[in-house]
Each structure stands twice: as structure tokens, then as C-alpha cells.
Write a protein that holds these residues in place. Structure first.
Motif, PDB file in Angstrom:
ATOM      1  N   HIS A 162       1.029  -1.100   0.192  1.00  0.00           N
ATOM      2  CA  HIS A 162      -0.200   0.146  -0.326  1.00  0.00           C
ATOM      3  C   HIS A 162       0.865   0.850  -0.437  1.00  0.00           C
ATOM      4  N   TRP A 163       1.811   1.019  -0.162  1.00  0.00           N
ATOM      5  CA  TRP A 163       3.060   2.149  -0.475  1.00  0.00           C
ATOM      6  C   TRP A 163       2.880   3.412  -1.455  1.00  0.00           C
ATOM      7  N   ASP A 164       3.013   4.639  -1.807  1.00  0.00           N
ATOM      8  CA  ASP A 164       2.959   4.863  -2.941  1.00  0.00           C
ATOM      9  C   ASP A 164       4.310   5.056  -3.460  1.00  0.00           C
ATOM     10  N   ARG A 319       3.979  10.603  -5.692  1.00  0.00           N
ATOM     11  CA  ARG A 319       3.071  11.751  -5.091  1.00  0.00           C
ATOM     12  C   ARG A 319       1.926  11.044  -4.178  1.00  0.00           C
ATOM     13  N   MET A 320       2.131  11.168  -3.445  1.00  0.00           N
ATOM     14  CA  MET A 320       0.859  10.472  -2.754  1.00  0.00           C
ATOM     15  C   MET A 320      -0.560  11.429  -3.040  1.00  0.00           C
ATOM     16  N   THR A 321      -1.744   9.883  -3.104  1.00  0.00           N
ATOM     17  CA  THR A 321      -2.718  10.370  -3.872  1.00  0.00           C
ATOM     18  C   THR A 321      -3.858  10.258  -2.778  1.00  0.00           C
ATOM     19  N   ARG A 323      -5.586   7.318  -1.972  1.00  0.00           N
ATOM     20  CA  ARG A 323      -6.503   6.485  -1.838  1.00  0.00           C
ATOM     21  C   ARG A 323      -6.931   5.187  -1.579  1.00  0.00           C
ATOM     22  N   HIS A 328       1.180  10.179   5.976  1.00  0.00           N
ATOM     23  CA  HIS A 328       2.858  10.453   5.525  1.00  0.00           C
ATOM     24  C   HIS A 328       4.294  10.532   5.127  1.00  0.00           C
ATOM     25  N   GLN A 330       5.457   6.556   6.054  1.00  0.00           N
ATOM     26  CA  GLN A 330       5.258   4.987   5.435  1.00  0.00           C
ATOM     27  C   GLN A 330       6.036   3.955   5.848  1.00  0.00           C
ATOM     28  N   SER A 353       6.878  11.106   2.843  1.00  0.00           N
ATOM     29  CA  SER A 353       6.037  11.324   1.387  1.00  0.00           C
ATOM     30  C   SER A 353       5.560  12.421   0.979  1.00  0.00           C
TER      31      SER A 353
END
Length: 569
Positions: A162-164, A319-321, A323, A328, A330, A353
Motif C-alpha cells: 500500500h506504499w505510494d 506523489r501520495m494519492t 486513495r 505521509h 510510511q 512522502s
């Protein structure tokens, strides 16, 4: 009414103590908190948010006048320029730091607690404290001898799937640098990279107030929670503390109790003691405060973890989404510097992130590097005035031990090499040494002006590479470029000395220790030496700051001393 226990401060420790002590129905408890309540169903959304950046910058939840020195203050050269004052965010809200912090839920190393014992905290070794860490938590991911399953605070991790994009690239860069992947940060304490453990469930913060002062606890007839209540003074008969005088909603009141517990944190707990005449006799006499108990250690040897940052621009696709998570941070890294005499895992990196709530913050990633095992312990808290309204003088004296400076310099170089590795070059650009400056703080305040301004700047940063590089060097970098600190050791040292800040882990200013230790303020049950009816239970009683974010060690400490109190200790 005379309470059995009056708790001053409704932060992490105070919330635990109020819950545990009031579980005995005949034990009458008053919890005093200067800030606002966070009752079930009415917790401010900024506090509930899994992303902590909005609560952290919200002045509604702070002691807004508190400023500190982080750089070393020279007392041998009083005419020299004093280092600048910095705002130091300390929570003023029920739940304390756990209501605004980064929600990082780690414990430290077994060697930390062996050192606690060596410094006089008998009964606080790793085998003694682990049951209380387990008592705090409800681990949603792991079971086994290191983990609790029935505690008041849920803990979990954002797993790698699940990491961006940025966090995945960092993980790959750490792997290529030779670090092992550790699924469980709170398992065996060893070097490696891991999903950060957080005090969070279902994408919402679980503060100490949310976890321990729930609706069922609040229904106890023997528990009174008084918020908007600032304690002005401790009340004494001779050397026995008998209660407090407080300002409750603007009106003065007195409360009497068989015992008073200070749980105001490592800055405000020693300040209360000093105003009550408990502390170094010379300092008290200088301020005209009658000496009730000469305790030289009150306010002394204040500690925090020295920290610096290396930041970079994140390309669009990484970048972080939002979803799957708003978290921030992780991924983290624990590594060993190799410094002679230092324990393993003496350095820590939290990987952000996203660096702020606003549009520019979404474009900036940061390696937040701190000295996990710091040797700088010459900080102090002193009174500026006997007036209870005046914030104390706080000098952290970070980097007073050169070993901390050298490890931050070495750590910056180490992270720079990782930043320039292929996995990160593919998703980031324009690395720069970052400072948590007043300018950063001002733009971090949540308001319409900053929202509009950062959107405009973000649009420019997403433009041509040459424009982005110019904007970062002109408006983001403060004093030193990446190229300067990488090629010039003197520039790197100057950057580290100027930019190093604490990571809001203030501790050790009312240390527990042996009776024959002149600098010990409390015994191993938090009882203040030289007076009766008074304890301190918070991070200020740590003998030395552990290799951890301090929230969970504070929760553990409160659980352990609550047990001691209920057992008659």
C-alpha cells in the motif's frame, strides 16, 4: 470534596493515570487539563485525521507562547550572541502530544532500559517494562511475546503493497544499500527498514484521550475531567502537597487532594516544581522563591533527539494519492553509525512522502534523520519569572556532545548517497538540505492565504526543470545548497549546527534515580524527593531518552506507575 488523586495535565500520561486509577470505584480522581476537551463523537476532525500535519500546526491545540533555544547556549561567555529562539510545539489539548503528534508507536531498545537501571531506576529494565508496553497496545497486525492484543491503543502499519510510489522507491533504495526488510519494527530491535508502526485504526488517530478516556470511562462517578483548567500553583502544608489552585474557565478555584501528580511534560512539570520552591536552591533564591526542597536536578539535563532533514522534489507519478492512506510517513530505517561504544540502531530515519498539508508540501519528500541514541544531555529548564503565566526559559543544547554532530554529518552523507541512487533518481529531483525555519512554520499554518499561495508556487514547481531548480534555490533553500554541503565539510557542519532541531521528544528534566544520586528528582514510583503527596509521571522522569519516539514510553511509564499506586507504592 477531597480527591484521592489530582492529576495536573491531561496528556498521554495523565489520560492513562485517570483511566487506571478511577477504575477503582472508591478512588476519587480529578484530571485537570489546560486545553480543550476531545469527547467521544466531538473530537476535532484535525485531531482524528490520520495525517497529522493540520492538527500539528493548529494554534488552538498549542502553548502558543512557548519558545526554546535548540543550539548550544554558552554560559561561559554571557556577552556572546545567544542563539535564536524557536517555537516548540507543545500540546494544549486533552490527549496532549498524542493528539497532535505523528502517531509513531515505537518503544526503544532493550539496551535503553538496561541503561535506565544502571542510572538508578531499579525495576525498569526491559523485562520489567515490556509487559506494560504490551498492556498499552492492541496490535492489529502481529501477535507473539512482543505484542499486546487487548490494550487501549490500537497499532498498525501501512504494509509495502500500500506504499505510494515515493515510499516504494525509498524501500528499494534501502534494499540496494544493503538493509534488511523488517516487517515488524517492534519485534527484535535490529537494523533494517520497515513499515512505520502507528497508533491509528481505520485511518484515524487514536490519541491517549480517545483510547483511555472513552465514554464508558467518563461515566465513572469517581472521575472528574476538568478542561480549560490551568493550574496556577501547587498548595502545601509544610512539605506536604495538599492540592492545587487553578483557573477554571477564567475563574480561580482550589482543589484538595491526598496526592497530586504532575503530568505536564518535560518543560512544564519542572516549571511547576520550581514555582513551588522545589529545585536548585540558588536559582530559586535568585527569583525570590522560598526553598521548600533543594533538588538540584529539577529542570536539568533536558534531552531531545537532534534531527536534520534532506528533502527533494517528487515527480508527479510518485506523489501520495490519498486513495489508500493519508499517512505521509510510511517507511522508516534504523541503522548503526559504527560509533565506538554506541549501541546498535543508534540512528533513525523517518521517510516523509509529503512534507506539509498544502500543495507545495505534497511535492516535497524528506528524509528526517535523528540521533536515536543521543549523548547531548546538558539542556535545562529554568524560570524566567515566578509568575505562573510566564513560560520558562528552555535551553535544549542540542549537539552539546560532538558525537551527535558527527553522526548527523555522517548520516547526511549516507542519505545523500541513497538519495542519488537509481530508484530515487527515477522519482525525485533537486535534493536540498532542509530547515524547519520560521518561514516554513508560517506557511504551514492552515489558512486561505497559504492555501492559495502554495497552489501558485506548486504550479511553477511543476513547470520547466530550470525554473524549478531556481525556485528551490531561491525560495526554499535557506543558506546552504546540496552541492555546497556535499563538497565542503565546513559548510555541512555549519548547516547541521544551524538546522538541527529536536523532534518534540522533550524528556529527562525530572529524572528518577537512586536516593544517593543528587541529581535524581523522583524515585522509581515517581514520588518527588523531599516532599510528600507529590509525584511526577511523564517523560520528564526518564533517566535518559530512549531510542524511540517518546509517546509510547510515556504511556508505558504511566501504566507502570498506576499499577504501583494501586498496589500502595
Amino acid at each position: 470534596m477531597v480527591y484521592d488523586t489530582i492529576i495536573v495535565g491531561g496528556g498521554s500520561a495523565g489520560s492513562v493515570l485517570a483511566h487506571r486509577l478511577s477504575a477503582r470505584s472508591a478512588h476519587r480522581v480529578l484530571l485537570c487539563e489546560a486545553g480543550q476537551d476531545t469527547p467521544p463523537g466531538k473530537v476535532p476532525p484535525e485531531i482524528l485525521d490520520s495525517y497529522p500535519g493540520t492538527a500539528y500546526f493548529d494554534p488552538r491545540f498549542h502553548w502558543t507562547e512557548l519558545k526554546v533555544h535548540t543550539q548550544v547556549v554558552s554560559h561561559n561567555a554571557p556577552d556572546s550572541d545567544r542563539p535564536p529562539l524557536r517555537k516548540y510545539e507543545q500540546a494544549r489539548v486533552l490527549g496532549g502530544g498524542s493528539s497532535i503528534n505523528g502517531q509513531l508507536a515505537n518503544r526503544g531498545a532493550p539496551t535503553d532500559y538496561a541503561e535506565w537501571v544502571a542510572r538508578g531506576a531499579e525495576g525498569w529494565g526491559w523485562d520489567d517494562v515490556l509487559p506494560y508496553f504490551r498492556k498499552v497496545e492492541r496490535d492489529l497486525d502481529f501477535d507473539g511475546p512482543f505484542h499486546g492484543k487487548e490494550g487501549r491503543i490500537p497499532v498498525r502499519r501501512i504494509m509495502p503493497e500500500h506504499w505510494d510510489g515515493h515510499a516504494r522507491a525509498v524501500g528499494e533504495a534501502f534494499r540496494r544499500a544493503g538493509y534488511r526488510f523488517l516487517p515488524d519494527q517492534n519485534g527484535h530491535f535490529e537494523d533494517g527498514y520497515f513499515p512505520i508502526t502507528i497508533s491509528n485504526a481505520e485511518e484515524q488517530r487514536v490519541s491517549a484521550a480517545i483510547g483511555y478516556l472513552d465514554a464508558e470511562t467518563r461515566r465513572r462517578e469517581n472521575l472528574t475531567i476538568s478542561t480549560d483548567t490551568q493550574v496556577m500553583a501547587l498548595l502545601f502544608e509544610g512539605t506536604r502537597c495538599i492540592g492545587v489552585r487553578a483557573l477554571v474557565g477564567g475563574r480561580e478555584q482550589e482543589f484538595r487532594g491526598n496526592e497530586v501528580i504532575l503530568s505536564c511534560g518535560a518543560i512544564h512539570s519542572p516549571a511547576h516544581l520550581l514555582r513551588a520552591g522545589i529545585g536548585p536552591a540558588g536559582h530559586l533564591r535568585d527569583l525570590g522563591i522560598p526553598v521548600r526542597a533543594h533538588l538540584p536536578g529539577v529542570g536539568q539535563r533536558l534531552m531531545d533527539h537532534p534531527s536534520i532533514s534532506l528533502s527533494s522534489f517528487i515527480r508527479r507519478g510518485a506523489r501520495m494519492t490519498g486513495r489508500t492512506t493519508r499517512r505521509h510517513i510510511q517507511v522508516g530505517l534504523r541503522y548503526s553509525s559504527g560509533l565506538e561504544g554506541a549501541p546498535r540502531g543508534d540512528m533513525f530515519v523517518a521517510v516523509a512522502s509529503k512534507s506539509a498539508w498544502h500543495a507545495v508540501g505534497e511535492q516535497i519528500a524528506s528524509f528526517i534523520l535523528f540521533v536515536n541514541k543521543t549523548y547531548s544531555e546538558t539542556g535545562q529548564v529554568r524560570l524566567a519569572s515566578p509568575d505562573w503565566r510566564a513560560e520558562p526559559v528552555v535551553e535544549f543544547n542540542l549537539l552539546s556532545d560532538r558525537r551527535d554532530l558527527e553522526r548527523l554529518m555522517g548520516g547526511f552523507r549516507h542519505l545523500a548517497a541513497i538519495q542519488l541512487s537509481d530508484p530515487l533518481r527515477a522519482v525525485t529531483s533537486d535534493p536540498f538540505p532542509a530547515s524547519y525555519s520560521d518561514r516554513v512554520r508560517r506557511i504551514g499554518v492552515v489558512n486561505t492565504r497559504n492555501r492559495i499561495l502554495t497552489r501558485l508556487i506548486a504550479g511553477l514547481l511543476d513547470g520547466p526543470a530550470a525554473l524549478r531548480a531556481w525556485l528551490i534555490n531561491r525560495y526554499v533553500v535557506e543558506g546552504f545548497t546540496f552541492e555546497q554541503v556535499m563538497r565542503d565539510d565546513e559548510a555541512l557542519e555549519a548547516f547541521v549546527r544551524k538546522a538541527a532541531i529536536g523532534v518534540w521528544h522533550a524528556s529527562c528534566s525530572c529524572r528518577m534515580g537512586r536516593e544517593d544520586d543528587p541529581m535524581a528528582v523522583v524515585d522509581t514510583a515517581g514520588r518527588v524527593r523531599g516532599v510528600e503527596g507529590l509525584r511526577v509521571v511523564d517523560a520528564s522522569i526518564f533517566p535518559v531518552v530512549p531510542c524511540a519516539n517518546t509517546n509510547f514510553p510515556t504511556l508505558m511509564t504511566a501504566e507502570k506507575i498506576a499499577d504501583a499506586i494501586l498496589a500502595g507504592g
